[in-house]
Design an enzyme around this catalytic site. Structure first.
Site, PDB file in Angstrom:
ATOM      1  N   LYS A  13       2.804 -73.535  -1.296  1.00 32.87           N
ATOM      2  CA  LYS A  13       3.936 -72.890  -0.631  1.00 32.87           C
ATOM      3  C   LYS A  13       3.759 -72.884   0.888  1.00 32.87           C
ATOM      4  O   LYS A  13       4.703 -73.157   1.627  1.00 32.87           O
ATOM      5  CB  LYS A  13       4.119 -71.453  -1.146  1.00 32.87           C
ATOM      6  CG  LYS A  13       4.471 -71.360  -2.609  1.00 32.87           C
ATOM      7  CD  LYS A  13       4.697 -69.925  -3.060  1.00 32.87           C
ATOM      8  CE  LYS A  13       3.550 -68.985  -2.813  1.00 32.87           C
ATOM      9  NZ  LYS A  13       2.335 -69.260  -3.593  1.00 32.87           N
ATOM     10  N   ARG A  88       8.041 -60.263  -5.041  1.00 32.63           N
ATOM     11  CA  ARG A  88       6.919 -60.329  -5.990  1.00 32.63           C
ATOM     12  C   ARG A  88       7.281 -59.758  -7.357  1.00 32.63           C
ATOM     13  O   ARG A  88       6.543 -59.948  -8.311  1.00 32.63           O
ATOM     14  CB  ARG A  88       5.705 -59.577  -5.441  1.00 32.63           C
ATOM     15  CG  ARG A  88       5.074 -60.263  -4.258  1.00 32.63           C
ATOM     16  CD  ARG A  88       3.781 -59.554  -3.880  1.00 32.63           C
ATOM     17  NE  ARG A  88       3.239 -60.078  -2.654  1.00 32.63           N
ATOM     18  CZ  ARG A  88       2.356 -61.063  -2.587  1.00 32.63           C
ATOM     19  NH1 ARG A  88       1.943 -61.624  -3.683  1.00 32.63           N
ATOM     20  NH2 ARG A  88       1.902 -61.477  -1.432  1.00 32.63           N
ATOM     21  N   ARG A 127     -13.249 -77.173  -4.223  1.00 33.48           N
ATOM     22  CA  ARG A 127     -13.249 -76.828  -2.803  1.00 33.48           C
ATOM     23  C   ARG A 127     -14.434 -75.925  -2.480  1.00 33.48           C
ATOM     24  O   ARG A 127     -15.097 -76.107  -1.465  1.00 33.48           O
ATOM     25  CB  ARG A 127     -11.922 -76.152  -2.426  1.00 33.48           C
ATOM     26  CG  ARG A 127     -11.769 -75.945  -0.940  1.00 33.48           C
ATOM     27  CD  ARG A 127     -10.339 -75.726  -0.518  1.00 33.48           C
ATOM     28  NE  ARG A 127      -9.734 -74.555  -1.136  1.00 33.48           N
ATOM     29  CZ  ARG A 127      -8.441 -74.264  -1.061  1.00 33.48           C
ATOM     30  NH1 ARG A 127      -7.621 -75.075  -0.418  1.00 33.48           N
ATOM     31  NH2 ARG A 127      -7.959 -73.191  -1.631  1.00 33.48           N
ATOM     32  N   ARG A 139     -14.731 -69.003   1.271  1.00 33.76           N
ATOM     33  CA  ARG A 139     -13.808 -67.910   1.553  1.00 33.76           C
ATOM     34  C   ARG A 139     -13.656 -67.053   0.299  1.00 33.76           C
ATOM     35  O   ARG A 139     -13.725 -67.560  -0.822  1.00 33.76           O
ATOM     36  CB  ARG A 139     -12.428 -68.459   1.940  1.00 33.76           C
ATOM     37  CG  ARG A 139     -12.401 -69.181   3.249  1.00 33.76           C
ATOM     38  CD  ARG A 139     -11.056 -69.752   3.619  1.00 33.76           C
ATOM     39  NE  ARG A 139      -9.976 -69.524   2.675  1.00 33.76           N
ATOM     40  CZ  ARG A 139      -8.878 -70.254   2.619  1.00 33.76           C
ATOM     41  NH1 ARG A 139      -8.726 -71.271   3.420  1.00 33.76           N
ATOM     42  NH2 ARG A 139      -7.935 -69.981   1.743  1.00 33.76           N
ATOM     43  N   ARG A 150      -6.150 -63.361  -9.213  1.00 36.70           N
ATOM     44  CA  ARG A 150      -4.885 -63.501  -8.493  1.00 36.70           C
ATOM     45  C   ARG A 150      -3.857 -64.250  -9.342  1.00 36.70           C
ATOM     46  O   ARG A 150      -2.676 -63.909  -9.358  1.00 36.70           O
ATOM     47  CB  ARG A 150      -5.117 -64.227  -7.162  1.00 36.70           C
ATOM     48  CG  ARG A 150      -5.847 -63.367  -6.156  1.00 36.70           C
ATOM     49  CD  ARG A 150      -6.284 -64.124  -4.906  1.00 36.70           C
ATOM     50  NE  ARG A 150      -5.215 -64.835  -4.257  1.00 36.70           N
ATOM     51  CZ  ARG A 150      -5.361 -66.028  -3.679  1.00 36.70           C
ATOM     52  NH1 ARG A 150      -6.525 -66.646  -3.692  1.00 36.70           N
ATOM     53  NH2 ARG A 150      -4.344 -66.612  -3.093  1.00 36.70           N
TER      54      ARG A 150
END
Length: 193
Positions: A13, A88, A127, A139, A150
């Site tokens: 996105k 959301r 990653r 991260r 999530r």
């Protein structure tokens, strides 16, 4: 051009929003950024949000939609905007629709980037491995366990927003697993109609 981009974390996105910003000269609106700006500016709705946040509560849909309402009235939104990460919930989608209607505006498109959860998870894991191999720090949001949480939260709370927009005939879907340029071309084709 008033757009909503839907899709789970990692769907692309942000990448597509950047391209749309450049092409159409419209801002991508982040509810988190808008909330912090309203609090910092001390606007009436920002003060309401600050009080809720300081008490440890979640900012209500009414406050968030009020902040969006104030933001889209600014000059840089005259030609439109991109909402990424909002709404959301279905309640937020309905509140947004009602607010836009009060201002005699409507959405031009609601586009969902459809992706495969397992491939997204593999991408995040790869990653993270590549970052560690290069001597970097992973991260927090690239941690596979955090990402799984999530993703689960997205499916529980936000995925029903797609069903809502589908039920009112506004949802368009794009294969988010395609190459970035192909996704952009598919979005452009939708917006060109």
């Amino acid at each position: 051009m008033r757009l909503i981009l839907l899709g789970p974390p990692g769907a692309g996105k942000g990448t597509q929003s950047s391209r749309l910003e450049q092409k159409y000269g419209i801002p991508q609106l982040s509810t988190g950024d808008m909330l912090r700006a309203a609090v910092k500016a001390g606007t009436p709705i920002g003060l309401q949000a600050k009080a809720v946040m300081e008490s440890g509560g979640l900012v209500s849909d009414e406050i968030v939609v009020g902040i969006i309402e104030g933001r889209i009235a600014e000059p840089d939104c005259a030609k439109g905007f991109i909402l990424d990460g909002f709404p959301r919930t279905v309640a937020q989608a309905k509140a947004l629709d009602a607010m836009l209607k009060r201002h005699h505006k409507e959405l031009d498109a609601v586009i969902e980037l459809v992706v495969d959860d397992q491939i997204l998870l593999s991408r995040i894991e790869n990653r993270a491995k590549e970052t560690v191999a290069a001597g970097g720090a992973v991260r927090a949001d690239d941690n596979p366990e955090s990402f799984k949480k999530r993703l689960a939260q997205y499916h529980e709370l936000t995925a029903p927003v797609s069903d809502y927009y589908r039920s009112v005939g506004e949802l368009r879907t794009v294969d988010g697993m395609a190459a970035i340029d192909a996704v952009t071309a598919e979005i452009d084709a939708i917006l060109g109609k």
